[in-house]
Scaffold this motif. Structure first.
Motif, PDB file in Angstrom:
ATOM      1  N   ALA A 179       0.830  -1.209   0.000  1.00 32.64           N
ATOM      2  CA  ALA A 179       0.000   0.000   0.000  1.00 32.64           C
ATOM      3  C   ALA A 179       0.860   1.254   0.000  1.00 32.64           C
ATOM      4  CB  ALA A 179      -0.935   0.002   1.212  1.00 32.64           C
ATOM      5  N   LEU A 180       1.822   1.312   0.920  1.00 29.31           N
ATOM      6  CA  LEU A 180       2.732   2.455   1.024  1.00 29.31           C
ATOM      7  C   LEU A 180       4.118   1.950   1.394  1.00 29.31           C
ATOM      8  CD1 LEU A 180       0.620   5.046   3.105  1.00 29.31           C
ATOM      9  CD2 LEU A 180       1.062   5.114   0.641  1.00 29.31           C
ATOM     10  N   ALA A 181       5.119   2.638   0.867  1.00 26.92           N
ATOM     11  CA  ALA A 181       6.513   2.374   1.228  1.00 26.92           C
ATOM     12  C   ALA A 181       7.204   3.705   1.469  1.00 26.92           C
ATOM     13  CB  ALA A 181       7.224   1.599   0.124  1.00 26.92           C
ATOM     14  N   GLY A 182       7.882   3.825   2.606  1.00 30.58           N
ATOM     15  CA  GLY A 182       8.528   5.080   2.958  1.00 30.58           C
ATOM     16  C   GLY A 182       9.954   5.164   2.437  1.00 30.58           C
ATOM     17  N   ILE A 183      10.388   6.382   2.139  1.00 26.50           N
ATOM     18  CA  ILE A 183      11.779   6.639   1.782  1.00 26.50           C
ATOM     19  C   ILE A 183      12.514   7.035   3.051  1.00 26.50           C
ATOM     20  CG2 ILE A 183      13.373   8.037   0.424  1.00 26.50           C
ATOM     21  CD1 ILE A 183      11.180   8.400  -1.639  1.00 26.50           C
ATOM     22  N   CYS A 184      13.502   6.224   3.429  1.00 28.83           N
ATOM     23  CA  CYS A 184      14.252   6.428   4.656  1.00 28.83           C
ATOM     24  C   CYS A 184      15.457   7.329   4.394  1.00 28.83           C
ATOM     25  CB  CYS A 184      14.710   5.067   5.182  1.00 28.83           C
ATOM     26  SG  CYS A 184      15.694   5.123   6.691  1.00 28.83           S
TER      27      CYS A 184
ATOM     28  N   VAL B 257       8.490  11.288   3.084  1.00 28.32           N
ATOM     29  CA  VAL B 257       7.973  11.089   1.733  1.00 28.32           C
ATOM     30  C   VAL B 257       7.722   9.594   1.533  1.00 28.32           C
ATOM     31  CG1 VAL B 257       8.474  11.291  -0.736  1.00 28.32           C
ATOM     32  CG2 VAL B 257       9.183  13.101   0.849  1.00 28.32           C
ATOM     33  N   VAL B 258       6.548   9.248   0.998  1.00 24.77           N
ATOM     34  CA  VAL B 258       6.205   7.841   0.803  1.00 24.77           C
ATOM     35  C   VAL B 258       5.808   7.618  -0.639  1.00 24.77           C
ATOM     36  CG1 VAL B 258       5.467   7.580   3.200  1.00 24.77           C
ATOM     37  CG2 VAL B 258       3.768   8.111   1.452  1.00 24.77           C
ATOM     38  N   ILE B 259       5.888   6.359  -1.032  1.00 23.72           N
ATOM     39  CA  ILE B 259       5.503   5.914  -2.386  1.00 23.72           C
ATOM     40  C   ILE B 259       4.323   4.969  -2.262  1.00 23.72           C
ATOM     41  CG2 ILE B 259       6.241   4.447  -4.303  1.00 23.72           C
ATOM     42  CD1 ILE B 259       8.976   5.760  -4.128  1.00 23.72           C
ATOM     43  N   ALA B 260       3.313   5.211  -3.104  1.00 20.43           N
ATOM     44  CA  ALA B 260       2.132   4.353  -3.161  1.00 20.43           C
ATOM     45  C   ALA B 260       2.198   3.570  -4.478  1.00 20.43           C
ATOM     46  CB  ALA B 260       0.854   5.178  -3.087  1.00 20.43           C
TER      47      ALA B 260
ATOM     48  N   SER C  47      11.353  11.876  -8.543  1.00 17.64           N
ATOM     49  CA  SER C  47      10.911  13.096  -7.861  1.00 17.64           C
ATOM     50  C   SER C  47      10.747  12.850  -6.366  1.00 17.64           C
ATOM     51  CB  SER C  47       9.587  13.578  -8.460  1.00 17.64           C
ATOM     52  OG  SER C  47       9.750  13.941  -9.816  1.00 17.64           O
ATOM     53  N   ALA C  48      10.265  11.661  -6.012  1.00 17.93           N
ATOM     54  CA  ALA C  48      10.073  11.334  -4.599  1.00 17.93           C
ATOM     55  C   ALA C  48      11.407  11.335  -3.858  1.00 17.93           C
ATOM     56  CB  ALA C  48       9.388   9.982  -4.461  1.00 17.93           C
ATOM     57  N   PHE C  49      12.428  10.708  -4.434  1.00 18.53           N
ATOM     58  CA  PHE C  49      13.738  10.684  -3.790  1.00 18.53           C
ATOM     59  C   PHE C  49      14.332  12.087  -3.705  1.00 18.53           C
ATOM     60  CE2 PHE C  49      13.555   6.194  -3.824  1.00 18.53           C
ATOM     61  CZ  PHE C  49      14.631   5.693  -3.109  1.00 18.53           C
ATOM     62  N   ALA C  50      14.114  12.899  -4.737  1.00 15.80           N
ATOM     63  CA  ALA C  50      14.625  14.272  -4.705  1.00 15.80           C
ATOM     64  C   ALA C  50      13.965  15.067  -3.592  1.00 15.80           C
ATOM     65  CB  ALA C  50      14.394  14.944  -6.058  1.00 15.80           C
ATOM     66  N   ALA C  51      12.651  14.886  -3.416  1.00 18.93           N
ATOM     67  CA  ALA C  51      11.942  15.591  -2.347  1.00 18.93           C
ATOM     68  C   ALA C  51      12.415  15.121  -0.972  1.00 18.93           C
ATOM     69  CB  ALA C  51      10.434  15.379  -2.488  1.00 18.93           C
TER      70      ALA C  51
ATOM     71  N   ALA D  15       4.243  14.002   1.704  1.00 20.71           N
ATOM     72  CA  ALA D  15       3.995  13.847   0.271  1.00 20.71           C
ATOM     73  C   ALA D  15       3.942  12.374  -0.093  1.00 20.71           C
ATOM     74  CB  ALA D  15       5.089  14.539  -0.541  1.00 20.71           C
ATOM     75  N   THR D  16       3.053  12.042  -1.042  1.00 17.30           N
ATOM     76  CA  THR D  16       2.915  10.678  -1.541  1.00 17.30           C
ATOM     77  C   THR D  16       3.092  10.691  -3.051  1.00 17.30           C
ATOM     78  OG1 THR D  16       1.357  10.152   0.234  1.00 17.30           O
ATOM     79  CG2 THR D  16       1.411   8.664  -1.656  1.00 17.30           C
ATOM     80  N   TYR D  17       3.956   9.818  -3.552  1.00 11.45           N
ATOM     81  CA  TYR D  17       4.267   9.739  -4.984  1.00 11.45           C
ATOM     82  C   TYR D  17       3.939   8.343  -5.501  1.00 11.45           C
ATOM     83  CZ  TYR D  17       7.056  14.062  -4.541  1.00 11.45           C
ATOM     84  OH  TYR D  17       7.474  15.353  -4.316  1.00 11.45           O
ATOM     85  N   SER D  18       3.701   8.249  -6.791  1.00 13.75           N
ATOM     86  CA  SER D  18       3.548   6.948  -7.424  1.00 13.75           C
ATOM     87  C   SER D  18       4.922   6.345  -7.682  1.00 13.75           C
ATOM     88  CB  SER D  18       2.804   7.088  -8.756  1.00 13.75           C
ATOM     89  OG  SER D  18       3.630   7.749  -9.709  1.00 13.75           O
ATOM     90  N   VAL D  19       4.953   5.055  -7.993  1.00  9.55           N
ATOM     91  CA  VAL D  19       6.216   4.415  -8.355  1.00  9.55           C
ATOM     92  C   VAL D  19       6.859   5.123  -9.541  1.00  9.55           C
ATOM     93  CG1 VAL D  19       7.166   2.343  -9.443  1.00  9.55           C
ATOM     94  CG2 VAL D  19       5.793   2.131  -7.387  1.00  9.55           C
ATOM     95  N   GLU D  20       6.054   5.498 -10.515  1.00  9.76           N
ATOM     96  CA  GLU D  20       6.616   6.134 -11.713  1.00  9.76           C
ATOM     97  C   GLU D  20       7.272   7.481 -11.405  1.00  9.76           C
ATOM     98  OE1 GLU D  20       6.935   4.499 -14.402  1.00  9.76           O
ATOM     99  OE2 GLU D  20       5.641   2.833 -13.803  1.00  9.76           O
TER     100      GLU D  20
END
Length: 348
Positions: free
Chosen positions: A36-41, A340-343, A327-331, A318-323
């Motif tokens: 469902a969600l994965a966080g960027i550590c 920041v998490v990825i859905a 941008s998610a890692f940059a944020a 913030a929540t980003y898609s895998v695609e």
């Protein structure tokens, strides 16, 4: 079901990409989760740029995650299918001297889901992930996905607070008000700390720490840092959670401590450093490394979430898609916007 899924890959230094990967099948004693969600550590953002001392590319990230179990392998508990769960990503051998002593976080053969350059243990920044059954911890429905994805992160300071000793009524300093620092405030308070002072150079982070239960916040750039902390605490600290892990923060921590105090190294140090050894000896200071967590710590973190003590909506920014993983890692690397998490979403 499609034979492939989209998965985030840290391919090399400064390169995050998204690949097509086979949808994994659970083996004996394993379960497959729809993520469902994965966080960027912070470990991920440091590893991408080569600043993590123990982790580097290539690897398939995603060790902070929540999802739903949708398939089990041979010998795994079929009743788990349909359960929402979080993952304890450190995989222990269960047999070494530390595992037998209940210190599985210090397993001699420890492996990490989502922090594995060999590729044997892919992480959860994908639609599906396979993990050992013993590494999944169901979460009740009243815990939202946003709160649940933070359980792994919270478990680290919960572990630190537990091995610090009795914190009842203690004067506590938390150095660094990133996510781990904020969760150290929550964990220390849960463990009975009397007064908690947080330091950080960023005003917005200090304000957030106050909102999450710190009694006072001190600018880490304060010229007379020790005096400012002692004034806010009402005396020297009993325990310091160093969530930064650099020479400067360790020196600040030592200055804040009383004789016979405890320094917890919670943040991952990026490199070796010089510490004031004469004070450690003469003041009989205790320096305690704090590495990840045990099942007991994961369960304690879930209990905090159940009690409403894990404010995911205030932490996840913030929540980003895998695609949109680049941008998610940059944020996340900015270090100013919270978690920041990825859905991943369903596979095509």
């Amino acid at each position: 079901m499609s034979a492939t899924m989209r998965q985030v890959l840290v391919a090399r230094l400064d390169e995050v990409t998204v690949i097509d990967a086979p949808i994994p099948e659970p083996g004996p004693g394993e379960v497959r989760m729809a993520v469902a969600l994965a966080g960027i550590c912070g470990s991920d953002t440091h590893a991408v740029v080569g600043h993590h001392p123990l982790l580097g590319p290539p690897y398939l990230p995603g060790h902070e995650l929540v999802g739903r179990i949708e398939k089990v392998g041979a010998g795994a508990d079929a009743s788990l299918v349909g359960a929402r769960a979080v993952v304890k990503p450190n995989v222990d051998c269960g047999e070494c001297v530390n595992c037998r002593a209940g210190r599985s976080n210090a397993c001699q053969e420890l492996q990490w889901i989502g922090c594995d350059p060999s590729g044997a243990l892919p992480g959860g920044m994908a639609q599906y992930v396979v993990v050992p059954e013993r590494n999944v911890f169901p979460v009740p429905d009243e815990v939202s996905d946003v709160d649940a994805v933070l359980v792994e992160c919270l478990a680290t300071p919960v572990h630190a607070a537990r091995i610090a000793g009795d914190l009842t009524g203690a004067k506590v300093v938390v150095i660094g008000a990133g996510t781990i620092g904020l969760f150290s405030v929550i964990a220390a308070r849960r463990a009975g700390a009397g007064v908690i002072v947080v330091s950080d150079p960023v005003p917005a982070k200090r304000e957030r720490a106050l909102g999450l239960g710190a009694d006072a916040a001190v600018d880490a750039a304060e010229p007379d840092f020790t005096a400012a902390v002692h004034q806010a605490l009402g005396g020297p600290a009993d325990v310091v959670f160093d969530c930064v892990g650099i020479e400067a923060s360790i020196r600040q921590a030592v200055g804040a401590l009383r004789r016979a105090g405890t320094l917890l190294i919670v943040g991952v140090p990026p490199r070796d450093g010089v510490v004031p050894l004469p004070l450690f000896q003469d003041w009989e200071l205790r320096i305690q490394g704090c590495a990840n967590y045990t099942p007991e710590d994961i369960e304690a973190a879930i209990a905090i979430a159940v009690d409403g003590g894990l404010p995911g909506d205030d932490i996840v920014s913030a929540t980003y898609s895998v695609e949109d993983a680049v941008s998610a890692f940059a944020a996340a690397a900015l270090g100013t916007a919270g978690k920041v998490v990825i859905a991943p979403g369903p596979a095509a």
